[in-house]
Design an enzyme around this catalytic site. Sequence first.
Site: not given
Ligand code: PNS
Length: 164
Positions: A93, A19, A43, A131
């Site tokens: 990645r 990150h 989660k 993570s």
């Molecule tokens: O670190 P992560 O778990 O890969 O992050 C995922 C994240 C937080 C970027 C994604 O789950 C997210 O954007 N969630 C917010 C909900 C949202 O906007 N959903 C609709 C668009 S995809």
Amino acid sequence: MKERVALYPGSFDPITMGHLDILERATAIFDRVVVSVLRNPGKQPLFSVEERLELIRETVRPLGDQVQVDAFDGLTVAHAQQVGAIAIVRGLRALSDFETEFQMALMNRRLQPDVHTVFLMTSAPNVFMSSALVKEVCQLGGDVSEFVSPAVAEALRRRLGKPG
Ligand code: PNS
């Protein structure tokens, strides 16, 4: 000239060197980057949102005030607009990341066409890093000090009951 702000959203449970690498490179492109933790009741995280925020603050300190840290609920694009971000930054990645990231980027663009998604390729040494894997390695007694900041390594050892 108008300040260019990016939002770097994620779970960050906990923040890793992978990150940090993406973040560092984002600060070379944008004037300011807001690292934002999703308050995600779906989660089961190892660290609370407040703990994750504190670990991010510790880890990103060397990057100075170009980086801000906060948490959000709801849609990422809505939060991007709230903080005045023109882009969402995500790290890529390997092929396995592509499918989900592609879907999220397209959905986010449908929801808010003014907010762009910028993908940064992870550096080669971090291709395997996540993570989840870092937590597993620490849980199984491995040394994670290369993969996370000292503050995170300490927090992981404490949370998982491993000697320092
Ligand atoms: O670190 P992560 O778990 O890969 O992050 C995922 C994240 C937080 C970027 C994604 O789950 C997210 O954007 N969630 C917010 C909900 C949202 O906007 N959903 C609709 C668009 S995809």
